[in-house]
Design a protein around this motif. Structure first.
Motif, short mmCIF file in Angstrom:
data_model
loop_
_atom_site.label_atom_id
_atom_site.label_comp_id
_atom_site.label_asym_id
_atom_site.label_seq_id
_atom_site.Cartn_x
_atom_site.Cartn_y
_atom_site.Cartn_z
N THR A 184 10.06 -5.63 -4.77
CA THR A 184 8.96 -6.59 -4.86
C THR A 184 7.69 -6.05 -4.21
O THR A 184 6.59 -6.12 -4.78
N ALA A 193 2.11 -7.02 -10.27
CA ALA A 193 2.05 -8.48 -10.24
C ALA A 193 0.61 -8.96 -10.21
O ALA A 193 0.17 -9.64 -9.27
N GLN A 198 2.21 -14.50 -11.15
CA GLN A 198 3.26 -13.49 -10.99
C GLN A 198 3.36 -13.02 -9.55
O GLN A 198 4.45 -12.79 -9.04
N ARG A 199 2.23 -12.94 -8.89
CA ARG A 199 2.23 -12.51 -7.49
C ARG A 199 3.01 -13.52 -6.64
O ARG A 199 3.81 -13.13 -5.77
N ARG A 201 5.39 -15.49 -7.65
CA ARG A 201 6.82 -15.39 -7.95
C ARG A 201 7.44 -14.20 -7.25
O ARG A 201 8.57 -14.28 -6.74
N PHE A 202 6.72 -13.08 -7.19
CA PHE A 202 7.23 -11.91 -6.47
C PHE A 202 7.41 -12.22 -4.98
O PHE A 202 8.44 -11.89 -4.38
#
Length: 387
Positions: A184, A193, A198-199, A201-202
């Motif tokens: 990650t 990401a 998306q960032r 979620r990471f």
């Protein structure tokens, strides 16, 4: 057969000494009677002969000399008789002592051989001795000790194997979230990401994995405190119905339990027990985590019940999962035990249920498991009769 009729060392020594004295006295009697008879007969003959001979010649001085000679002969015979009696006593004592020594040394030799076998780690052969009660007891105790050592060795072998498996498992359990967290972070560093959301979620995945590692390390630290005695249990008088209801209500409100269903059922109220509230909460949390990992239900349903039993308040923690195979059910409370051998399918360290059983027993209760449309963990605590 009553113990009073059994052979004992005390009785054997008494009989041996009594027989030795009795036989010696009888022999002394016979020897003295024989010597005395012979001496009296000889003296009578000599006196009679001397008196007749000296009376005829009127030589009384010679008679006195003869009598002195006979007295000296009698004293010599008496001395020889004493020496013979003493020699006989020593001989009989030697015979009885040898016999008594043989009876005593036989079990001692068996114990010596047994100790030598234990020294050579041969714990299969036991001492087979029948005889004096005291030595039978000692030999039986030795055999019990040997069996205990054998059981402890087997237990230690299983324990060491479990520890080896645990180390391998923990290495896997730590490596998996570490790998995910590194991936990650690498993705964030490489700009993968960048898409909206998306960032987050990471970062959320990395945070969840870090939490898994923290849970594992917390379990290990807690286990270490248990086994070193650095985690005392502080008992308090608690009304169990209210305590369990508050626990269920609190767990319903947690966001991570939003997909789960909790049910609370108390068949009687006002049941008091002496428990450590903090440790009881850990027990329930461990059971909840165990069901979350291993139940295998599409929608997990947890039911906690309380009922009054003869031996004490019984707490039932039930899930609607697949349960545990019958042959594995007796082992699920063992330290480091995992019913699912494939660590790639289910993550866990085999400590949760071990801690549950340890803490329940530390509070004076008992815990066991059953299959009934899912896994059921049952716990009984001793009554507080003052409640």
């Amino acid at each position: 057969m009553g113990s009073e009729k059994r052979k004992t060392v005390k009785r054997r020594i008494f009989l041996s000494n009594a027989l030795m004295i009795l036989v010696t006295l009888l022999l002394f009697l016979f020897i003295n009677l024989a010597v005395l008879g012979v001496s009296i007969e000889a003296v009578e003959k000599e006196v009679k002969s001397a008196v007749e001979e000296n009376f005829e010649h009127g030589d009384m001085e010679e008679l006195f000399k003869e009598m002195e000679s006979m007295r000296a002969a009698f004293l010599f015979g008496f001395l020889a008789d004493g020496i013979l009696c003493i020699g006989t006593l020593l001989g009989i004592s030697q015979i009885f002592t040898k016999n008594l020594t043989r009876h005593i040394m036989e079990p001692l030799e068996e114990l010596r051989k047994g100790a030598k076998r234990v020294q050579n780690n041969d714990l299969q052969q036991e001492i087979a001795y029948t005889g004096d009660a005291e030595f039978e007891t000692v030999c039986d105790t030795f055999n019990e000790m040997q069996r205990h050592i054998l059981e402890e060795q087997e237990k230690n072998r299983r324990y060491e194997k479990a520890r080896t498996d645990m180390i391998a498992g923990i290495s896997h359990d730590l490596r998996t979230p570490l790998t995910a967290i590194r991936g990650t972070i690498k993705g964030l560093m490489d700009g993968i990401a960048d898409a909206p959301g998306q960032r987050e979620r990471f970062l959320e995945a990395a945070y969840r994995r870090a939490g898994e590692m923290n849970v594992l390390l917390d379990q290990l630290f807690y286990l270490s405190k248990l086994e070193t005695g650095n985690l005392p249990v502080h008992l308090r008088r608690i009304e169990m119905g209210e305590f369990l209801k508050n626990y269920v209500d609190a767990r319903k409100e947690l966001p991570e339990n939003g997909e789960m269903t909790f049910s609370w059922n108390a068949k009687q109220r006002e049941m008091y027990a002496w428990i450590d509230p903090e440790q009881m909460q850990r027990i329930l949390d461990n059971l909840l985590e165990n069901s979350r990992k291993y139940a295998g239900a599409d929608k997990l349903e947890i039911t906690i019940s309380l009922e009054k039993r003869r031996d004490g308040p019984r707490i039932s923690f039930r899930d609607n999962g697949v349960g545990v195979p019958g042959e594995k059910l007796p082992h699920i409370f063992e330290e480091f035990y995992r019913g699912d051998e494939s660590r790639n399918q289910k993550e866990g360290n085999g400590l949760g249920l071990y801690i549950v059983k340890y803490l329940v027993e530390a509070m004076g209760g008992r815990a066991w498991a059953e299959n009934d449309n899912g896994l059921v963990i049952l716990m009984e605590l001793p009554y507080d009769f003052g409640g």
